[in-house]
Design a protein around this motif. Structure first.
Motif, short mmCIF file in Angstrom:
data_model
loop_
_atom_site.label_atom_id
_atom_site.label_comp_id
_atom_site.label_asym_id
_atom_site.label_seq_id
_atom_site.Cartn_x
_atom_site.Cartn_y
_atom_site.Cartn_z
N SER A 195 0.83 -1.21 0.00
CA SER A 195 0.00 0.00 0.00
C SER A 195 0.87 1.26 0.00
O SER A 195 0.53 2.26 -0.64
N ARG A 211 1.13 4.37 -2.82
CA ARG A 211 1.14 5.80 -2.49
C ARG A 211 2.32 6.50 -3.18
O ARG A 211 2.19 7.60 -3.68
N LYS A 246 -6.82 7.68 -4.06
CA LYS A 246 -7.44 6.73 -3.13
C LYS A 246 -8.28 5.71 -3.88
O LYS A 246 -8.23 4.51 -3.58
N SER A 264 -0.76 3.53 5.40
CA SER A 264 0.15 3.93 4.32
C SER A 264 0.25 5.44 4.20
O SER A 264 1.31 5.97 3.88
N ASP A 265 -0.86 6.14 4.48
CA ASP A 265 -0.82 7.61 4.50
C ASP A 265 0.17 8.10 5.56
O ASP A 265 0.99 8.98 5.29
N TYR A 314 3.81 7.20 4.56
CA TYR A 314 4.26 7.98 3.41
C TYR A 314 4.53 9.44 3.79
O TYR A 314 5.54 10.02 3.39
#
Length: 107
Positions: A7, A11, A17, A41-42, A45
């Motif tokens: 994931s 990104r 999304k 993952s947000d 990242y």
């Protein structure tokens, strides 16, 4: 590669999304897993982006020093204008302020 790494790599590719959700569904992720891994993952990242920007602080310090020096010199030239050296002071102010303006652009 585990699900979280997958994931995060999506990104990094710059997918939105919806595109990431479609990719995850195609690889057999559950709906609950998709939401969880999207959030994680947000976070990962964003932390990676913030950690990669730390070396640029040195560049900002040198840029600040340059601007401060130019502003001090321009202040001295402004004082010279008030003492009667109008042409030299105004030309110098123009040159130094153009250097400050040129140095403030982000590259």
């Amino acid at each position: 590669m585990n699900k979280l790494d997958y994931s995060v790599s999506l990104r990094e590719k710059g997918l939105s999304k919806n595109e990431i959700t479609q990719e995850m569904k195609a690889n057999g992720f559950d709906e609950a897993d998709i939401e969880f891994y999207l959030k994680k993952s947000d976070e990962i990242y964003i932390n990676q982006l913030l950690n990669n920007k730390s070396p640029s602080k040195l560049k900002k310090k040198s840029n600040r020093f340059f601007k401060t020096a130019v502003l001090i010199i321009s202040l001295l030239l402004l004082v010279a204008v008030f003492y009667g050296y109008a042409r030299i002071g105004l030309i110098g102010l123009f040159v130094f302020w153009s250097l400050v303006k040129f140095g403030s652009y982000r590259r």
